[in-house]
Enzyme design. Structure first.
Site, PDB file in Angstrom:
ATOM      1  N   CYS A 159      -5.603  -4.241 -18.032  1.00 36.02           N
ATOM      2  CA  CYS A 159      -5.180  -3.586 -19.275  1.00 36.02           C
ATOM      3  C   CYS A 159      -4.510  -2.254 -18.939  1.00 36.02           C
ATOM      4  O   CYS A 159      -3.559  -2.214 -18.167  1.00 36.02           O
ATOM      5  CB  CYS A 159      -6.379  -3.422 -20.209  1.00 36.02           C
ATOM      6  SG  CYS A 159      -5.935  -2.861 -21.877  1.00 36.02           S
ATOM      7  N   ASP A 169      -3.421 -13.786 -25.284  1.00 33.35           N
ATOM      8  CA  ASP A 169      -3.783 -12.363 -25.290  1.00 33.35           C
ATOM      9  C   ASP A 169      -3.338 -11.750 -26.611  1.00 33.35           C
ATOM     10  O   ASP A 169      -2.153 -11.696 -26.920  1.00 33.35           O
ATOM     11  CB  ASP A 169      -3.102 -11.653 -24.126  1.00 33.35           C
ATOM     12  CG  ASP A 169      -3.615 -10.235 -23.910  1.00 33.35           C
ATOM     13  OD1 ASP A 169      -4.100  -9.619 -24.886  1.00 33.35           O
ATOM     14  OD2 ASP A 169      -3.521  -9.733 -22.776  1.00 33.35           O
ATOM     15  N   HIS A 191      -7.303 -11.751 -23.398  1.00 30.32           N
ATOM     16  CA  HIS A 191      -7.034 -10.477 -22.723  1.00 30.32           C
ATOM     17  C   HIS A 191      -8.053 -10.152 -21.643  1.00 30.32           C
ATOM     18  O   HIS A 191      -7.706  -9.631 -20.585  1.00 30.32           O
ATOM     19  CB  HIS A 191      -7.028  -9.361 -23.784  1.00 30.32           C
ATOM     20  CG  HIS A 191      -6.724  -8.005 -23.245  1.00 30.32           C
ATOM     21  ND1 HIS A 191      -5.466  -7.638 -22.814  1.00 30.32           N
ATOM     22  CD2 HIS A 191      -7.527  -6.906 -23.066  1.00 30.32           C
ATOM     23  CE1 HIS A 191      -5.488  -6.381 -22.405  1.00 30.32           C
ATOM     24  NE2 HIS A 191      -6.728  -5.919 -22.532  1.00 30.32           N
TER      25      HIS A 191
END
Length: 503
Positions: free
Chosen positions: A300, A392, A427
């Site tokens: 991330c 995601d 994600h």
């Protein structure tokens, strides 16, 4: 005190001896060559008139690293009958997580998860590790399973119940002798899952302004090294670094926001390039690190930082970089308040699903990111592995990889990029068999906000298992290949019991 007569005493001893012989025969009868080391707990002895042997549940190995598979088998069940296999554990926050699946015993009264198809429940089909990756919180919303203390395992109980039982009641209240009554717990076993292999050392880093934890593999080294960073959730997350060290990499878990020992207010990102250059320098100079064999792994926002180190920090030279669910552009020197302002300004790009969960991905589409915030992709100077999920919902990961690939190709550097994308994957791509949190709590101010991360349980699990193998292979190839020193020995599949005083 009343004394038994001699004859009665002898009869009692004879009965005990016969019961003990039956138990020994039961254990020997279940031994097969492929199960070399097994931990098991047998269920309550049932009426000998209905079955001569007690059910036996085995887990092999019962003590292992979290990324290593476990074989689960059940023996001495009534043949051709329905059974439920359930797993449950308590997180470090005290939340109950559990999974269950339906099976039917074969003609010999056995169920083997690596051989038999699940007929339903938390998962279906042939899924030997389904009881691990399909764990979900009971009665909680916005929960995410994460290990805070990397030096201790999490312990999961697996049990077998008669019949096909729905997941409802707490398992703690069901361990009673109920014969073959529906829902009776017939046998159980505890499984320990570790992030730290024997000999791995944990060292706190509080020097030169850095806040992190260094994990050193067993042995004198030298070893290749990895700088490990997580996302904007902040804090110091150590478990992935501990697992990397268990596979022979020196790993530095680095905090850069949301930690009380960092300068500035708690929810402020106020570190700059120098902070990350210092962290890389610490690894390069460490006596147990191979010279020039340092890579970066980030997820991330940590993935964005990993890319930025490789593309925009000329004072450091990572040998390779791994980015997981990483955006192609963001702003680094920004406070949480400024980030909130940025998010409010782009509120029109948010989207809510039917449950009211927030979907942020539109805000991070490359087309919506101002050019000044985008990475200098053309400056990449080392091999790059990008991993992205097609589901995601937090970051536009696929679109970001597309843009990076296109821009590298325009300057003749596409050969540096390896891209991997997974269908049905969200994600939060974690180490293998970690339960996926499709949603979790994002914030509580000014009101409670649940973020939708994405990912479907089964395909997300497949992606996590494959991605971790590819990450380790990528790091091995670029950090360890052709190094003249002897490589670390493989981590043992079975983790021996470590005395608590040594933890």
């Amino acid at each position: 005190m009343r004394m038994l007569s001699t004859s009665r005493t002898m009869r009692a001893l004879l009965v005990c001896h016969r019961v003990w012989e039956g138990l020994i025969q039961s254990i020997h009868a279940c031994t097969i060559p492929r199960f070399k080391k097994t931990s098991c707990i047998m269920g309550a002895v049932r009426d000998r008139s209905t079955q001569s042997q007690t059910p036996l549940l085995t887990a092999t190995p019962s003590r292992a690293l979290v990324d290593q598979p476990v074989e689960i088998g059940i023996w001495h069940l009534p043949p051709n009958k329905p059974f439920t296999v359930r797993s449950h554990l308590r997180s470090e926050d005290g939340d109950l997580w559990e999974a269950f699946s339906y099976y039917r015993s074969d003609q010999k009264g056995t169920v083997i998860l690596s051989r038999d198809q699940s007929l339903g429940g938390s998962y279906s089909g042939l899924e030997p590790m389904g009881l691990f990756w399909s764990l979900q919180p009971v009665g909680g919303e916005g929960l995410r399973f994460r290990k805070k203390n990397a030096e201790t395992p999490f312990t999961m109980e697996v049990c077998v119940l008669s019949g096909h039982v729905r997941s409802s009641d707490s398992l703690e209240s069901r361990h009673v002798e109920q014969g073959l009554q529906e829902g009776a717990v017939l046998a159980a076993v505890n499984v320990e899952r570790w992030y730290m292999a024997p000999g791995v050392r944990r060292v706190e880093v509080r020097q030169q302004g850095l806040v992190g934890t260094l994990f050193l593999p067993a042995g004198p080294g030298p070893f290749p090294a990895v700088l490990d960073m997580w996302g904007m959730g902040g804090g110091l997350n150590e478990y992935r670094s501990a697992l990397l060290a268990s596979h022979g990499f020196v790993s530095l878990a680095l905090a850069y926001c949301g930690h009380r020992e960092l300068t500035g207010t708690l929810h402020t990102v106020n570190v700059g390039d120098q902070y990350f250059e210092t962290a890389m320098g610490l690894l390069h100079r460490h006596p147990q690190v191979c010279t020039g064999r340092v890579g970066v792994l980030g997820q991330c926002f940590g993935g964005y930082l990993a890319l930025r180190i490789a593309m925009e920090m000329p004072n450091v030279n990572p040998r390779c970089v791994v980015g997981i669910s990483a955006p192609a552009g963001l702003k680094i020197n920004v406070t949480r308040e400024q980030m909130n302002d940025f998010m409010k300004e782009n509120h029109k790009l948010w989207r809510l699903n039917e449950q009211g969960y927030v979907i942020f991905r539109g805000m991070f589409l490359p087309s919506n990111v101002p050019p000044v915030y985008k990475l200098k992709v053309e400056s990449l100077r080392c091999p790059l592995l990008l991993i992205a999920g097609e589901d995601d919902q937090a970051v536009a990961a696929i679109e970001s990889v597309d843009e990076i690939e296109e821009r590298l190709g325009a300057v003749g550097r596409s050969g540096l990029l390896t891209r991997i994308q997974y269908p049905g994957t969200g994600h939060l791509i974690e180490p293998p068999y970690t339960p996926n949190a499709r949603t979790s709590l994002f914030g509580t101010y000014p009101k409670k906000m649940i973020s939708l991360w994405g990912g479907q349980l089964q395909p997300h699990s497949v992606a996590q298992e494959d991605a971790w193998k590819r990450i380790l292979g990528f790091l091995d190839h670029h950090l360890r290949a052709d190094y003249p020193l002897k490589e670390p020995e493989d981590t043992p599949a079975v983790i021996p019991l470590i005395p608590r005083q040594e933890l």
